[in-house]
Scaffold this motif. Structure first.
Motif, PDB file in Angstrom:
ATOM      1  N   PHE A  96      80.526  -1.866  21.838  1.00 12.09           N
ATOM      2  CA  PHE A  96      81.951  -2.175  21.819  1.00 12.09           C
ATOM      3  C   PHE A  96      82.596  -2.043  20.447  1.00 12.09           C
ATOM      4  CE2 PHE A  96      80.955  -4.158  25.829  1.00 12.09           C
ATOM      5  CZ  PHE A  96      82.074  -3.862  26.569  1.00 12.09           C
ATOM      6  N   LEU A  97      81.829  -2.203  19.388  1.00 15.32           N
ATOM      7  CA  LEU A  97      82.451  -2.231  18.067  1.00 15.32           C
ATOM      8  C   LEU A  97      82.194  -0.949  17.288  1.00 15.32           C
ATOM      9  CD1 LEU A  97      81.733  -5.922  17.127  1.00 15.32           C
ATOM     10  CD2 LEU A  97      83.824  -4.937  18.003  1.00 15.32           C
ATOM     11  N   GLY A  98      81.898   0.129  18.000  1.00 15.72           N
ATOM     12  CA  GLY A  98      81.881   1.424  17.329  1.00 15.72           C
ATOM     13  C   GLY A  98      80.617   1.787  16.586  1.00 15.72           C
ATOM     14  N   GLY A  99      79.578   0.966  16.652  1.00 14.88           N
ATOM     15  CA  GLY A  99      78.323   1.338  15.999  1.00 14.88           C
ATOM     16  C   GLY A  99      78.512   1.570  14.519  1.00 14.88           C
ATOM     17  N   TRP A 100      78.066   2.741  14.056  1.00 14.18           N
ATOM     18  CA  TRP A 100      78.170   3.028  12.617  1.00 14.18           C
ATOM     19  C   TRP A 100      79.531   3.575  12.224  1.00 14.18           C
ATOM     20  CZ3 TRP A 100      79.305   8.006  13.100  1.00 14.18           C
ATOM     21  CH2 TRP A 100      78.657   8.764  14.087  1.00 14.18           C
ATOM     22  N   HIS A 101      80.470   3.661  13.158  1.00 11.30           N
ATOM     23  CA  HIS A 101      81.742   4.301  12.858  1.00 11.30           C
ATOM     24  C   HIS A 101      82.738   3.324  12.238  1.00 11.30           C
ATOM     25  CE1 HIS A 101      85.944   5.311  14.089  1.00 11.30           C
ATOM     26  NE2 HIS A 101      85.601   6.410  13.452  1.00 11.30           N
ATOM     27  N   PHE A 102      83.407   3.781  11.194  1.00 10.76           N
ATOM     28  CA  PHE A 102      84.552   3.038  10.687  1.00 10.76           C
ATOM     29  C   PHE A 102      85.580   4.052  10.232  1.00 10.76           C
ATOM     30  CE2 PHE A 102      87.078   0.145   8.228  1.00 10.76           C
ATOM     31  CZ  PHE A 102      86.949  -1.026   8.931  1.00 10.76           C
ATOM     32  N   TRP A 103      86.848   3.782  10.579  1.00 10.71           N
ATOM     33  CA  TRP A 103      87.879   4.790  10.351  1.00 10.71           C
ATOM     34  C   TRP A 103      87.984   5.144   8.883  1.00 10.71           C
ATOM     35  CZ3 TRP A 103      88.945   0.049  12.680  1.00 10.71           C
ATOM     36  CH2 TRP A 103      88.908   0.068  14.075  1.00 10.71           C
ATOM     37  N   GLY A 104      88.018   6.457   8.606  1.00 11.80           N
ATOM     38  CA  GLY A 104      88.236   6.916   7.250  1.00 11.80           C
ATOM     39  C   GLY A 104      87.033   6.799   6.342  1.00 11.80           C
ATOM     40  N   ILE A 113      77.744   5.694  20.678  1.00 13.85           N
ATOM     41  CA  ILE A 113      78.383   5.549  19.363  1.00 13.85           C
ATOM     42  C   ILE A 113      79.177   6.807  19.034  1.00 13.85           C
ATOM     43  CG2 ILE A 113      77.982   5.197  16.916  1.00 13.85           C
ATOM     44  CD1 ILE A 113      75.465   3.755  17.566  1.00 13.85           C
ATOM     45  N   THR A 114      78.573   7.964  19.294  1.00 12.62           N
ATOM     46  CA  THR A 114      79.257   9.217  18.957  1.00 12.62           C
ATOM     47  C   THR A 114      80.570   9.336  19.723  1.00 12.62           C
ATOM     48  OG1 THR A 114      77.004  10.043  18.962  1.00 12.62           O
ATOM     49  CG2 THR A 114      78.735  11.608  18.467  1.00 12.62           C
ATOM     50  N   THR A 115      80.551   8.921  20.988  1.00  8.97           N
ATOM     51  CA  THR A 115      81.784   8.974  21.768  1.00  8.97           C
ATOM     52  C   THR A 115      82.884   8.170  21.083  1.00  8.97           C
ATOM     53  OG1 THR A 115      80.342   8.966  23.675  1.00  8.97           O
ATOM     54  CG2 THR A 115      82.686   8.734  24.093  1.00  8.97           C
ATOM     55  N   GLN A 116      82.519   6.953  20.647  1.00  4.44           N
ATOM     56  CA  GLN A 116      83.533   6.122  19.995  1.00  4.44           C
ATOM     57  C   GLN A 116      83.956   6.725  18.667  1.00  4.44           C
ATOM     58  OE1 GLN A 116      82.766   1.707  20.447  1.00  4.44           O
ATOM     59  NE2 GLN A 116      80.774   2.509  21.002  1.00  4.44           N
ATOM     60  N   ALA A 117      82.999   7.306  17.949  1.00  6.30           N
ATOM     61  CA  ALA A 117      83.325   7.858  16.637  1.00  6.30           C
ATOM     62  C   ALA A 117      84.248   9.062  16.769  1.00  6.30           C
ATOM     63  CB  ALA A 117      82.047   8.253  15.901  1.00  6.30           C
ATOM     64  N   GLU A 118      83.982   9.883  17.795  1.00  7.15           N
ATOM     65  CA  GLU A 118      84.790  11.089  17.936  1.00  7.15           C
ATOM     66  C   GLU A 118      86.228  10.767  18.286  1.00  7.15           C
ATOM     67  OE1 GLU A 118      82.461  13.176  20.694  1.00  7.15           O
ATOM     68  OE2 GLU A 118      81.174  14.092  19.157  1.00  7.15           O
ATOM     69  N   TRP A 178      87.337   2.360  19.541  1.00  6.44           N
ATOM     70  CA  TRP A 178      86.203   1.546  19.959  1.00  6.44           C
ATOM     71  C   TRP A 178      86.466   0.976  21.338  1.00  6.44           C
ATOM     72  CZ3 TRP A 178      85.499  -1.885  14.974  1.00  6.44           C
ATOM     73  CH2 TRP A 178      85.246  -1.035  13.896  1.00  6.44           C
ATOM     74  N   PHE A 179      85.408   0.750  22.077  1.00  5.17           N
ATOM     75  CA  PHE A 179      85.597   0.294  23.456  1.00  5.17           C
ATOM     76  C   PHE A 179      86.148  -1.119  23.537  1.00  5.17           C
ATOM     77  CE2 PHE A 179      82.449   3.677  24.517  1.00  5.17           C
ATOM     78  CZ  PHE A 179      83.337   4.433  25.242  1.00  5.17           C
ATOM     79  N   VAL A 180      86.062  -1.865  22.433  1.00  9.16           N
ATOM     80  CA  VAL A 180      86.609  -3.210  22.490  1.00  9.16           C
ATOM     81  C   VAL A 180      88.121  -3.163  22.678  1.00  9.16           C
ATOM     82  CG1 VAL A 180      86.902  -3.403  20.007  1.00  9.16           C
ATOM     83  CG2 VAL A 180      86.626  -5.456  21.363  1.00  9.16           C
ATOM     84  N   PHE A 181      88.755  -2.071  22.237  1.00  6.34           N
ATOM     85  CA  PHE A 181      90.204  -1.993  22.380  1.00  6.34           C
ATOM     86  C   PHE A 181      90.602  -1.661  23.803  1.00  6.34           C
ATOM     87  CE2 PHE A 181      89.537  -0.614  17.882  1.00  6.34           C
ATOM     88  CZ  PHE A 181      89.876  -1.847  17.361  1.00  6.34           C
ATOM     89  N   THR A 182      89.824  -0.810  24.458  1.00  5.99           N
ATOM     90  CA  THR A 182      90.216  -0.419  25.812  1.00  5.99           C
ATOM     91  C   THR A 182      89.634  -1.349  26.865  1.00  5.99           C
ATOM     92  OG1 THR A 182      88.418   1.160  25.697  1.00  5.99           O
ATOM     93  CG2 THR A 182      90.631   2.010  25.373  1.00  5.99           C
ATOM     94  N   GLN A 183      88.530  -2.047  26.551  1.00  4.92           N
ATOM     95  CA  GLN A 183      87.911  -2.901  27.568  1.00  4.92           C
ATOM     96  C   GLN A 183      87.673  -4.305  27.022  1.00  4.92           C
ATOM     97  OE1 GLN A 183      84.386  -1.002  28.936  1.00  4.92           O
ATOM     98  NE2 GLN A 183      85.293   1.026  28.866  1.00  4.92           N
ATOM     99  N   PRO A 184      88.715  -5.006  26.644  1.00 11.83           N
ATOM    100  CA  PRO A 184      88.502  -6.325  26.041  1.00 11.83           C
ATOM    101  C   PRO A 184      87.805  -7.298  26.990  1.00 11.83           C
ATOM    102  CG  PRO A 184      90.792  -6.015  26.583  1.00 11.83           C
ATOM    103  CD  PRO A 184      90.143  -4.691  26.766  1.00 11.83           C
ATOM    104  N   LEU A 185      88.103  -7.181  28.278  1.00 16.39           N
ATOM    105  CA  LEU A 185      87.481  -8.105  29.233  1.00 16.39           C
ATOM    106  C   LEU A 185      85.966  -7.883  29.277  1.00 16.39           C
ATOM    107  CD1 LEU A 185      87.973 -10.292  31.230  1.00 16.39           C
ATOM    108  CD2 LEU A 185      88.417  -8.589  32.966  1.00 16.39           C
ATOM    109  N   GLY A 186      85.575  -6.616  29.284  1.00 19.00           N
ATOM    110  CA  GLY A 186      84.141  -6.327  29.272  1.00 19.00           C
ATOM    111  C   GLY A 186      83.484  -6.869  28.021  1.00 19.00           C
ATOM    112  N   PHE A 187      84.196  -6.778  26.903  1.00 21.45           N
ATOM    113  CA  PHE A 187      83.673  -7.291  25.643  1.00 21.45           C
ATOM    114  C   PHE A 187      83.441  -8.789  25.732  1.00 21.45           C
ATOM    115  CE2 PHE A 187      84.611  -8.935  21.330  1.00 21.45           C
ATOM    116  CZ  PHE A 187      83.532  -8.404  20.687  1.00 21.45           C
ATOM    117  N   VAL A 188      84.434  -9.506  26.253  1.00 23.22           N
ATOM    118  CA  VAL A 188      84.302 -10.966  26.373  1.00 23.22           C
ATOM    119  C   VAL A 188      83.115 -11.308  27.259  1.00 23.22           C
ATOM    120  CG1 VAL A 188      85.390 -13.021  27.290  1.00 23.22           C
ATOM    121  CG2 VAL A 188      86.716 -11.438  25.917  1.00 23.22           C
ATOM    122  N   VAL A 189      83.019 -10.631  28.398  1.00 20.88           N
ATOM    123  CA  VAL A 189      81.922 -10.920  29.326  1.00 20.88           C
ATOM    124  C   VAL A 189      80.587 -10.636  28.659  1.00 20.88           C
ATOM    125  CG1 VAL A 189      80.839 -10.158  31.458  1.00 20.88           C
ATOM    126  CG2 VAL A 189      83.286 -10.555  31.390  1.00 20.88           C
TER     127      VAL A 189
END
Lengths: 408, 181
Positions: free
Chosen positions: A274-282, A196-201, A205-216
């Motif tokens: 994939f959806l950023g955990g507790w992170h939301f922009w702003g 989560i921290t990786t995505q927040a920093e 979110w990983f859903v944007f860079t890995q949509p195929l992985g998200f679908v799977v």
């Protein structure tokens, strides 16, 4: 040390009670949702007991639970008593145990730390670096509950149901693993908090860079939780039941609840990975140290996302028809598995090229574009190959003597 | 029938279009249907009713097949002429009639007792169809309950009282038949 034990105990109580209550109310939500989708009203009668106050049916989970508790605890005479008892307990235990490593927020402000050193992490067992593996291990043990239940019932239908179920669960563990492997590779850790921290920093979110992985992952999570359209273990409309045909009362409830817990676990995994955990922009920021407002906001954001995913799970249930068993299996082995591998390879290449080595300009945006291109192209190619569509009719060229030869 | 029988028509599944090959558009389509119904329920309300609180509206009471009634003629006499056509037509054999000499000059027979076992009745409406004098009819009373089996066996008085109760809301369907009146 006492303080530490107390802290863990409090967290365990919060998570266990919270998750069980949430499961009860999600059942109510599911019933209401089913009603709305089918132009009905849904349960709206049960309110405060002994009064006429209805509260939109919010007392329904209590009534459901009481009904299960007061049902006769019947054990058929032909079952293996020991295993018959162990199976539901085992499956509920592992379903709950998975929540030990799933964060339900970020951290509390450091002022409330027990020894005044570390801020309290909102996980039951903080600092487990292989949290993701732990969740997977627990998910795999759940198969034991299923197959023990079917075996102990000493009933061929239950046993067949257990076999179907375990075949499905084991098969879909693979795409589930492949789906998250891209995230693990790019985040470089198996620790859910770190992911989560990786995505927040980065804010990406990983859903944007890995949509195929998200679908799977989403599809495999559906199958793991045995939800429609993959609920072959207990398709209510077609079978008597699945592995839990011989169960009644509280033991049946344990099976049903643990299946619901699987769904909640799956929703948490989807959100965290994939959806950023507790992170939301702003809104939530990404700092390690937070004040009270941020800390609570992060919990709210995480739970809201999880709720949204669960809502999606439940809407899907009333949207799409069930797979046939051969389609289920070929979908897993011929569609999801290759897609997962393609995703892993693509993520590895794009990450290397765009982000970590920067051989090409674009950074994460380039990786994202590449990921979406891979999703579209591989989806199209698989659609053309049509691996799920099987023609089960006898061939038109089949001659009678062929049939005689085939039938012994 | 053998697989090479010329009478068998072999049908190939229709070819998939591009959007169908991609699977996901079809998923979106299914989801749209679900959401449309959800929205419909939230905006226009459900199609069901909360039964004990609100009564359902019955589309056409004259077509509805609920509890039976025995019609009266203008003089308040039972209209039935005890011809046994309803009892004959009844597939569930739930009608029991005891005929007697009619005290009135305009017909030969009248039912001394007329009993319908409502527990046995399947509410098919055949008795209504068969009756030549439109004496027996099915009303739109749908919530028929009782605490004992005896209570559910309707005799002539009870059937006539059903008529008295429903004659204003549901007029007799047809007066075309012969017999009384």
């Amino acid at each position: 040390m006492t303080g530490w034990w107390l802290l863990v105990a409090v967290k365990v109580v919060i998570v266990a009670a919270g998750v069980m209550t949430a499961a009860a109310y999600l059942v109510l939500l599911e019933r209401k949702l089913a009603a709305w989708v089918q132009d009905r009203i849904g349960p709206n009668r049960v309110g405060i007991p002994l009064t006429r106050i209805r509260l939109f049916g919010l007392g329904q989970p209590l009534a459901d639970g009481l009904k299960f508790i007061f049902k006769e605890e019947f054990t058929p005479g032909h079952v293996d008593r020991w295993l018959y008892w162990v199976a539901p307990v085992a499956i509920l235990t592992v379903s709950l145990a998975a929540f030990a490593v799933i964060p339900f927020g970020s951290v509390l402000p450091s002022s409330v730390g027990v020894e005044g050193e570390h801020p309290i992490q909102l996980v039951v067992a903080p600092g487990i670096h292989v949290g993701l593996l732990f969740v997977f291990a627990m998910g795999s043990i759940a198969v034991y509950g299923v197959i023990l239940g079917g075996w102990a019932s000493n009933n061929k239908y239950s046993f067949l149901g257990a076999l179907r179920s375990s075949a499905q669960l084991i098969a879909y563990e693979l795409p589930l693993g492949l789906g998250i492997l891209g995230v693990v590779a790019t985040a470089g850790t198996l620790d859910l908090q770190r992911i989560i921290t990786t995505q927040a920093e980065t804010g990406c979110w990983f859903v944007f860079t890995q949509p195929l992985g998200f679908v799977v992952l989403v599809i495999a999570a559906f199958a793991e939780a045995a939800r429609l359209p993959f609920d072959l273990p207990e398709c209510e409309q077609e079978l008597v039941g699945g592995y839990h045909t011989e169960y009644a009362g509280m033991k049946l409830l344990l099976f049903l609840v643990s299946e619901f817990l699987h769904m909640i676990t799956g929703a948490f995994l989807i959100v965290i990975l994939f959806l950023g955990g507790w992170h939301f922009w702003g809104l939530t920021g990404s700092a390690e140290e937070v004040g009270w407002f941020r800390a609570i906001l992060r919990v709210v954001v995480l739970l809201a996302k999880v709720f949204a995913v669960i809502l999606f799970f439940q809407v899907v249930r009333w949207s799409w028809p069930r797979f046939r068993f051969d389609q289920l299996m070929s979908f897993c082995w011929r569609v999801l598995l290759p897609l997962g591998m393609v995703n892993l390879a693509a993520v590895a290449v794009f990450w290397e090229v765009f982000v970590s080595e920067s051989w090409l300009p674009g950074g994460r945006l380039g990786a994202a574009i590449g990921g979406w291109l891979v999703l579209i192209v591989s989806g199209y190619l698989l659609g053309r190959a049509r691996p799920v569509i099987a023609d089960n009719r006898p061939a038109a060229t089949l001659m009678p003597h062929d049939i005689d030869w085939q039938v012994p | 029938m053998k697989p090479d029988d010329p009478a068998i028509r072999w049908i190939d599944p229709p070819e998939l279009t591009l959007s169908e090959q991609l699977y996901l558009p079809l998923f979106a389509q299914g989801l749209t249907t679900t959401m449309r119904h959800w929205k419909r329920t939230w905006t226009e309300g459900p199609v069901t009713v909360s039964y004990p609180d609100e009564e359902p509206t019955i589309g056409n009471p004259l077509n509805y097949r609920g509890v039976h009634r025995l019609n009266r003629d203008e003089q308040g006499r039972v209209q039935c002429v005890a011809c046994f056509l309803c009892a004959t037509a009844c597939p569930a054999h739930c009608i029991d009639i005891v005929a007697a000499e009619s005290p009135w000059p305009d017909r030969d027979k009248y039912p001394e007792s007329f009993t319908i076992d409502e527990l046995r009745c399947i509410f098919c409406g055949m008795c209504e169809e068969a009756c030549p004098v439109d004496a027996i009819e099915l009303t739109s009373l749908y919530n028929l309950t009782g605490r004992s089996r005896e209570e559910m066996i309707f005799d002539k008085e009870k059937l006539l009282s059903v008529y008295d109760k429903t004659k204003d809301s549901e007029p007799m369907q047809s007066r075309s038949g012969g017999g009384a009146s």
